[in-house]
Scaffold this active site. Structure first.
Site, PDB file in Angstrom:
ATOM      1  N   THR A 184       0.826  -1.214   0.000  1.00 20.22           N
ATOM      2  CA  THR A 184       0.000   0.000   0.000  1.00 20.22           C
ATOM      3  C   THR A 184       0.858   1.261   0.000  1.00 20.22           C
ATOM      4  O   THR A 184       2.022   1.229   0.426  1.00 20.22           O
ATOM      5  CB  THR A 184      -0.904   0.026   1.262  1.00 20.22           C
ATOM      6  OG1 THR A 184      -1.864   1.069   1.145  1.00 20.22           O
ATOM      7  CG2 THR A 184      -0.109   0.244   2.521  1.00 20.22           C
ATOM      8  N   ARG A 194       3.786   7.753   9.023  1.00 19.60           N
ATOM      9  CA  ARG A 194       2.640   6.946   9.490  1.00 19.60           C
ATOM     10  C   ARG A 194       2.687   5.549   8.855  1.00 19.60           C
ATOM     11  O   ARG A 194       2.849   5.398   7.663  1.00 19.60           O
ATOM     12  CB  ARG A 194       1.342   7.653   9.113  1.00 19.60           C
ATOM     13  CG  ARG A 194       0.050   6.877   9.444  1.00 19.60           C
ATOM     14  CD  ARG A 194      -0.462   6.102   8.254  1.00 19.60           C
ATOM     15  NE  ARG A 194      -1.735   5.429   8.526  1.00 19.60           N
ATOM     16  CZ  ARG A 194      -2.306   4.563   7.692  1.00 19.60           C
ATOM     17  NH1 ARG A 194      -1.729   4.273   6.535  1.00 19.60           N
ATOM     18  NH2 ARG A 194      -3.425   3.974   7.994  1.00 19.60           N
ATOM     19  N   GLY A 196       0.417   2.073   8.423  1.00 16.29           N
ATOM     20  CA  GLY A 196      -0.887   1.455   8.614  1.00 16.29           C
ATOM     21  C   GLY A 196      -0.715   0.010   9.042  1.00 16.29           C
ATOM     22  O   GLY A 196       0.348  -0.407   9.514  1.00 16.29           O
ATOM     23  N   ASP A 197      -1.761  -0.761   8.835  1.00 16.25           N
ATOM     24  CA  ASP A 197      -1.721  -2.172   9.213  1.00 16.25           C
ATOM     25  C   ASP A 197      -0.954  -3.037   8.217  1.00 16.25           C
ATOM     26  O   ASP A 197      -0.462  -4.112   8.553  1.00 16.25           O
ATOM     27  CB  ASP A 197      -3.151  -2.719   9.336  1.00 16.25           C
ATOM     28  CG  ASP A 197      -3.929  -2.569   8.025  1.00 16.25           C
ATOM     29  OD1 ASP A 197      -3.719  -1.554   7.319  1.00 16.25           O
ATOM     30  OD2 ASP A 197      -4.743  -3.450   7.698  1.00 16.25           O
ATOM     31  N   THR A 217      -7.751  -4.663   4.044  1.00 17.38           N
ATOM     32  CA  THR A 217      -7.667  -3.329   3.472  1.00 17.38           C
ATOM     33  C   THR A 217      -8.651  -2.467   4.259  1.00 17.38           C
ATOM     34  O   THR A 217      -9.604  -2.992   4.833  1.00 17.38           O
ATOM     35  CB  THR A 217      -8.067  -3.300   1.976  1.00 17.38           C
ATOM     36  OG1 THR A 217      -9.437  -3.695   1.860  1.00 17.38           O
ATOM     37  CG2 THR A 217      -7.208  -4.233   1.149  1.00 17.38           C
ATOM     38  N   GLY A 220      -6.345   1.175   8.492  1.00 11.70           N
ATOM     39  CA  GLY A 220      -5.326   0.339   9.101  1.00 11.70           C
ATOM     40  C   GLY A 220      -5.215   0.472  10.599  1.00 11.70           C
ATOM     41  O   GLY A 220      -4.901  -0.504  11.306  1.00 11.70           O
TER      42      GLY A 220
HETATM   43  N1  GLY Z   1      -4.938  -0.473   5.192  1.00  9.98           N
HETATM   44  C1  GLY Z   1      -3.958   0.373   4.665  1.00  9.98           C
HETATM   45  C2  GLY Z   1      -3.623   1.508   5.486  1.00  9.98           C
HETATM   46  O1  GLY Z   1      -4.347   1.859   6.402  1.00  9.98           O
HETATM   47  O2  GLY Z   1      -2.589   2.098   5.224  1.00  9.98           O
END
Ligand code: GLY
Length: 313
Positions: A184, A194, A196-197, A217, A220
């Site tokens: 991503t 930052r 994310g997950d 998705t 995150g």
């Molecule tokens: N799920 C992707 C993000 O939050 O970056």
């Protein structure tokens, strides 16, 4: 043999399946499929052409996990390299580490022979700039790095049209080995640094041959807080069906407190090759392809509503 992917995986799922058909591993297939999405400049949520952070820098996150032995590799906030999934795989295979971020990840990518490139395309830059210009004087855009209160502008990143995205791939090869991968560019206008997950094992992805795999998705931060991907696989380990596991994990997200609760989606494969997609909102789909199919098919995700709230500061 099977591959499931998020809807934006269309550009890579057939290449990934070709690898499995030739006897390649689930890890090879996941990497190949995700590389196609990362190279797709029209996908503004992954790789080259991804929307940038608040400073106009494209920062990429990716990870994969091998369900055969639970080895995994991840990179976060990587700038200047088009294929974070391949760098993540090399972290898994070449280092005693699991996760590299920022400048260390970029240094490692260079050492592994990846060529650096500018990931910010014209269309992505235009969207980034146009939105900032709504609220910022033109002069300010040239001084963003000096802003003492950049954090105040993160609210822009809550624009659901541009914040969402990410690609998910899960493959099971001829030998029954399962691999999960995620890549991503994260939220558009995110605060620099930052994560994310997506690159976090247990949050955005998890794979264990004995039970199955899950990838996420969506927002995150929620999957990080609930350890969503691991929870899904853990629920299957505890004897829940694939459907029950997905529903339970979505319910966990609905139970989260705090001011920022938004959308979440996941895809799940169990060790028998059964699969399903889940979404907190209506209308979501994912794709899948087995070894006897000539083209991928799209399937609806099961909607398990999560009460959204987004309280701006
Ligand atoms: N799920 C992707 C993000 O939050 O970056």
């Amino acid at each position: 043999m099977i591959i499931i992917a998020s809807q934006n995986g269309y550009v890579g799922i057939e290449a990934a399946m070709d690898i499995l058909k030739q006897g390649g591993s689930a890890v090879d297939a996941v990497e190949a499929g995700i590389r196609c999405v990362e190279a797709n400049a029209d996908d503004h949520s992954v790789g080259y052409g991804g929307y940038p952070n608040l400073l106009g820098q494209v920062e990429l996150d990716a990870a994969l996990m091998n369900g055969r032995d639970l080895t995994s590799g991840a990179v976060g906030a990587l700038q200047g390299y088009k294929h974070p999934i391949s760098v993540a795989r090399q972290v898994m295979e070449k280092l005693p580490h699991v996760f590299l971020v920022g400048k260390g990840a970029a240094r490692f990518a260079a050492e592994m022979g990846h060529s650096s490139c500018d990931l910010l395309t014209g269309p992505a830059r235009e969207v980034w700039e146009q939105r900032l210009r709504v609220d910022m004087a033109a002069l300010d855009l040239t001084r963003l790095t000096e802003f003492p209160d950049l954090w105040r502008w993160v609210e822009i990143a809550t624009d659901p049209e541009h914040a969402a995205g990410t690609t998910n791939f899960i493959a099971q090869d001829m030998e029954g080995n399962i691999c999960a991968g995620v890549s991503t560019s994260g939220w558009a206008w995110k605060y620099p640094g930052r994560l994310g997950d997506s690159p976090i094992v247990g949050a955005g992805l998890y794979a264990d041959n004995r039970y199955g795999a899950a990838t996420c998705t969506g927002t995150g931060e929620m999957a990080i807080r609930a350890s969503t991907a691991h929870s899904i696989v853990f629920y299957m380990k505890m004897g829940l069906s694939l459907t029950e596991a997905g529903q339970r994990a979505m319910t966990d997200l609905n139970d989260l407190g705090g001011r920022y609760i938004s959308r979440m989606n996941f895809i799940v494969l169990d060790r028998e090759g059964n699969h399903a997609g889940f979404s907190s909102s209506e209308g979501g789909t994912y794709i899948y392809m087995t070894g006897i199919m000539d083209t991928p098919e799209e399937k609806s995700r099961l909607c398990v509503p999560v009460k959204e709230r987004w309280e701006r500061g």
